[in-house]
Design an enzyme around this catalytic site. Structure first.
Site, PDB file in Angstrom:
ATOM      1  N   ARG A 268       0.785  -1.239   0.000  1.00 18.82           N
ATOM      2  CA  ARG A 268       0.000   0.000   0.000  1.00 18.82           C
ATOM      3  C   ARG A 268       0.821   1.297   0.000  1.00 18.82           C
ATOM      4  O   ARG A 268       0.264   2.371   0.025  1.00 18.82           O
ATOM      5  CB  ARG A 268      -0.990   0.029   1.174  1.00 18.82           C
ATOM      6  N   ASP A 269       2.144   1.209  -0.043  1.00 17.22           N
ATOM      7  CA  ASP A 269       2.938   2.447  -0.135  1.00 17.22           C
ATOM      8  C   ASP A 269       4.244   2.187  -0.899  1.00 17.22           C
ATOM      9  O   ASP A 269       5.325   2.550  -0.460  1.00 17.22           O
ATOM     10  CB  ASP A 269       3.247   2.990   1.258  1.00 17.22           C
ATOM     11  N   ILE A 270       4.091   1.569  -2.075  1.00 16.83           N
ATOM     12  CA  ILE A 270       5.266   1.287  -2.905  1.00 16.83           C
ATOM     13  C   ILE A 270       5.673   2.550  -3.647  1.00 16.83           C
ATOM     14  O   ILE A 270       4.859   3.193  -4.304  1.00 16.83           O
ATOM     15  CB  ILE A 270       4.983   0.139  -3.891  1.00 16.83           C
TER      16      ILE A 270
END
Length: 667
Positions: free
Chosen positions: A85-87
Site C-alpha cells: 500500500r505504499d510502494i
C-alpha cells in the site's frame, strides 16, 4: 524482529532477501510503537534517481536489478497474502552486495496489511504521486466515495515506480507539477487512453499529451522497452477489471528476467540493438526479433562474429549463438541506408539560472544542467562507440572479402596452369596439318576454345589482383580512421567540465540548507553561477563539435564505404562465377577433346592392322608424320587429355566446395 516490550512481524522471515527486516518496538512505559527497519547503507532508489547522473533514468543493467528485486519482493509478499500500500522509490532501499552489485529491498511496512486477492479494504495510505487514482480521489482530493480497494493498487504503484526508474521522471505530470495541480493530476490518470503509459500537460489549461512509448532520453534499449511497455500499459490501468492481476504481472516480468541479451550491430544502419530472447528459442525466433527492430527480413540477415561468417540454422536452438557484448556484437549485414543513433540534443533540456540569488532555485537549476551534462557524456560515449563499431565491422568484412579473393585467385591460377600444359603440346600442332583425318579439325577447334578460356581466366586473375589492391587501400584507410577515433579527447574534455560543475553543484546543495548567505558568500555564489554556466556551455560545445559533428561526418563516410564494399562484393561474386563457369566449360572441352583423341587412336590402330593407312600430300611445309609416329603421338596426347580432364574435375570440386561456403553478405 523481537522488541523489548512488544513483538513484530518479520516480513522477510529469512526466506526472501529482497524484503527489509523490520518490526515494531514498544518504548518504555509510554508504550509508543516505533517502526524499526533493517539498515541499508546506500540510501533508497529515490536517492539514486535524484542523482544528476540518473536524471533521465537508470542504465539498463541497473534497471534490470531493480526489476528483479522488486518482482521477487512483491512475489514473496503475495505468497504471504500481504498488500504493501505504499510502494514508491523512497521505500525501496539499496545496499551493496559482497561483489559490489546493487541489492534493492522493499521496506516500510507501516501501511501493509494482510489481504487476499479477492479481499478489499477501504482505508487509504500511500504517497500521492504513486497512488492509484481511486485512492487519490479520496485521499488527496477529499472527495467522498465508498469504493473499496483491492491488491491491484500495489500494481499501479509499481507501474509508476518502474516508469520513474526507467525515465527519471513521473509518468503523469500536469502543468505546474503533481502537487500544485491536483485536479489535473487526477484527470490525467483517469482519462488516460488504453495503452498509454504517460500523460503530460505542457502549458496552463493546455491539452493533454499521451505517450505510448518511453521517451527517447531513456537509457533502456529498444529491445528491453518492447518487453517493458506492454507491462506498464496493463498495470497502469484505472479500471480494476481491465488491470492485470499479480499472476500475469509475475509471469510477464519473470519472462523478461529469464531472457538473455544478444547484441547485434547493424553495420548498414550503424545501430547497436539488444535482442532479448530465451535460450530455448530457435534461431528463427531470434531472426524474427531482429526483424522487428531492424526491418531486415530473416532471409536477408547475414552475420559476422569476430571476423568469421556465422551460419545460423533457423531450426536449431538460440543457445548456439555466440556470447556477445556491446563491444563485441554480432555484425548484421543488409542493404539499408545508415541512419545512426537517434537521440535528443541535451541542450534542449538545460534550464536557465534566474538573475537573482535564489538558493533553492539555483540548486534545482544546477541539478538540471548537470543532469543534461551527464546525458551529453553518455551520448558522446555512445557516438564514439558507434564509430568504433562501424570501423571494426567494415574491417572484418574486408577480411572476408580478401579471403574470398584469395580463394578465387587460387582456383583461377590452377586452371590456367592446367590449360597452359594442354596448349603447350607442339607435336599436336604439327598434326593439325593432316587434312585426311577430319577429327583433327574438331580437336583444333576445341583447343582454340581452351585458349579463349585461358585468356578469360587470365583476365579474371588480373581483375582479382586489382580488387585485392583496392581492398588493401580501403583497409589502410580504416586503420587510419580507427587511430583517429582512439585518439579522440572529447570524452575527457566533457568529463573535466562535469567534475568542475559537480564541485559547484555540491556547494549549491549545501547552501540551500542555510537560511541565508553573507555578502561575501553571496558574491562567491554569483561567481559560481557564472562559472557553472560557462562550463555547461563549453561542455555542450564540445559535445556538438567534437561528438555530434564528427559522428555525423563518420556516418556519411561510412555510407560511401558501404557502397564501395557492396559494389566490390558483387564484383568479386561475378568474377568468381566467371572462374567457375570457365572451369566447368574447360572440363567439358577436355572431355570432348579426350574422346576425339581416343577415337583417332583407335582408328589409326585399325588402319595400321589392315595396312590401309591413307597418306596424302602435306598442305604445310612440315613433312607428314609416319603412321607409327602418328599412332604413338595420339596415344600420348590421349593420356595427357585424360590427366588434364582429371585435374580440371578436381578443380571444379574445389569451386563447388567454395560455393557452399556462405558468401560475404550484401552490404
Amino acid at each position: 524482529m523481537q522488541g523489548a516490550g512488544g513483538s513484530a512481524r518479520e516480513w522477510n522471515d529469512g526466506q526472501n532477501q529482497y524484503l527489509s527486516r523490520e518490526g515494531f518496538l514498544e518504548e518504555g512505559g509510554s508504550r509508543q510503537k516505533v517502526l524499526v527497519m533493517e539498515y541499508c547503507s546506500s540510501g533508497s532508489l529515490l536517492s539514486v534517481l535524484e542523482s544528476p547522473e540518473n536524471a533521465f533514468g537508470l542504465p539498463e543493467d541497473e534497471f534490470l536489478v531493480v526489476l528483479r528485486c522488486v518482482v521477487a519482493g512483491m512475489n514473496h509478499l503475495r505468497e504471504n497474502g500481504i498488500v504493501h500500500r505504499d510502494i514508491k522509490p523512497g521505500n525501496i532501499m539499496r545496499l551493496m552486495g559482497e561483489e559490489g552489485q546493487s541489492i534493492y529491498k522493499l521496506t516500510d511496512f507501516g501501511a501493509a496489511r494482510e489481504l487476499d486477492d479477492d479481499e478489499k479494504f477501504v482505508s487509504v495510505y500511500g504517497t500521492e504521486e504513486y497512488l492509484h487514482p481511486d485512492m487519490y480521489e479520496r485521499a488527496v482530493l477529499r472527495k467522498p466515495q465508498q469504493k473499496a480497494f483491492g491488491v491491484t493498487v500495489d500494481l499501479w504503484s509499481i507501474g509508476v515506480t518502474l516508469y520513474h526508474a526507467a525515465t527519471g521522471s513521473l509518468p503523469f505530470i500536469p502543468f505546474g507539477g503533481p502537487r500544485r495541480n491536483k485536479e489535473m493530476m487526477y484527470r490525467i490518470t483517469t482519462e488516460k487512453p488504453a495503452g498509454a503509459i504517460a500523460g503530460t500537460q505542457r502549458r496552463e489549461n493546455g491539452p493533454l499529451e499521451w505517450s505510448y512509448t518511453l521517451p527517447i532520453t531513456c537509457q533502456l534499449s529498444l529491445g528491453l522497452q518492447s518487453q517493458l511497455v506492454p507491462i506498464l500499459a496493463n498495470i497502469l490501468e484505472v479500471e480494476q477489471a481491465k488491470c492485470w492481476g499479480f499472476d500475469q504481472f509475475f509471469a510477464e516480468t519473470s519472462d523478461i528476467l529469464q531472457r538473455v541479451v544478444v547484441h547485434v550491430f547493424s553495420l548498414s544502419q550503424a545501430v547497436l540493438h539488444h535482442i532479448y530472447i530465451h535460450t530455448h528459442n530457435t534461431i528463427a525466433t531470434f531472426q524474427e526479433a531482429v526483424h522487428k527492430q531492424t526491418s531486415v527480413a530473416p532471409r536477408h540477415q547475414e552475420y559476422l562474429f569476430e571476423g568469421h561468417l556465422c551460419v545460423l540454422e533457423p531450426s536449431i536452438s538460440a543457445q548456439h549463438i555466440a556470447h556477445t557484448t556491446a563491444s563485441s556484437p554480432l555484425t548484421l549485414f543488409s542493404t539499408a541506408i545508415p541512419k545512426g543513433l537517434a537521440f535528443r540534443d541535451p541542450a534542449l533540456d538545460v534550464p536557465k539560472f534566474v538573475p537573482k540569488v535564489d538558493l533553492q532555485a539555483d540548486y534545482n537549476t544546477a541539478k538540471g544542467v548537470l543532469g543534461a551534462g551527464y546525458q551529453a557524456l553518455r551520448l558522446a560515449r555512445a557516438l564514439l562507440d558507434g564509430q568504433e563499431l562501424m570501423l571494426q565491422g567494415l574491417h572484418r568484412v574486408l577480411e572476408v572479402l580478401q579471403a574470398t579473393c584469395r580463394r578465387t585467385l587460387e582456383v583461377a591460377r590452377t586452371s590456367l596452369l592446367f590449360l597452359s600444359s594442354s596448349l603447350g603440346t607442339e607435336r599436336f600442332n604439327s598434326m593439325a596439318g593432316t587434312p585426311e583425318i577430319q577429327e583433327l579439325k574438331a580437336a583444333t577447334e576445341l583447343r582454340s576454345r581452351l585458349r579463349t578460356l585461358a585468356e578469360v581466366l587470365s583476365r579474371c586473375s588480373q581483375n582479382i589482383m586489382e580488387t585485392q589492391e583496392s581492398l588493401s587501400s580501403l583497409r589502410r584507410e580504416l586503420v587510419k580512421s580507427r587511430d583517429q577515433v582512439h585518439e579522440e579527447r572529447s570524452i575527457q574534455q566533457i568529463q573535466c567540465c562535469l567534475d568542475k560543475m559537480n564541485l559547484i553543484y555540491k556547494q549549491f546543495k549545501k547552501s540551500r540548507m542555510r537560511p541565508g548567505l553573507s555578502y561575501n558568500e553571496e558574491q562567491i555564489h554569483k561567481l559560481d553561477k557564472v562559472n557553472f554556466s560557462h562550463l555547461a556551455k563549453r561542455l555542450l560545445q564540445v559535445f556538438q563539435e567534437e561528438g555530434v559533428q564528427k559522428y555525423q561526418a563518420s556516418l556519411v563516410t561510412h555510407g560511401k564505404r558501404m557502397r564501395v564494399v557492396h559494389e566490390t562484393r558483387n564484383h568479386v561474386r561475378l568474377v568468381g562465377c566467371s572462374v567457375a563457369a570457365c572451369n566447368t566449360e574447360a572440363q567439358g572441352v577436355q572431355e570432348s577433346l579426350s574422346k576425339i583423341l581416343e577415337e583417332l587412336s583407335h582408328q589409326l590402330l585399325q588402319d595400321r592392322a589392315k595396312g590401309t593407312l591413307a597418306s596424302s600430300p602435306p598442305i604445310s611445309p612440315h613433312p607428314s608424320p609416319t603412321p607409327k609416329d602418328l599412332l604413338l603421338h595420339m596415344q600420348e596426347l590421349c593420356e595427357g587429355m585424360k590427366l588434364l580432364a582429371s585435374d580440371l574435375l578436381d578443380n571444379n570440386r574445389i569451386i563447388e566446395r567454395l560455393s557452399r561456403v556462405p558468401a560475404a553478405p550484401d552490404v
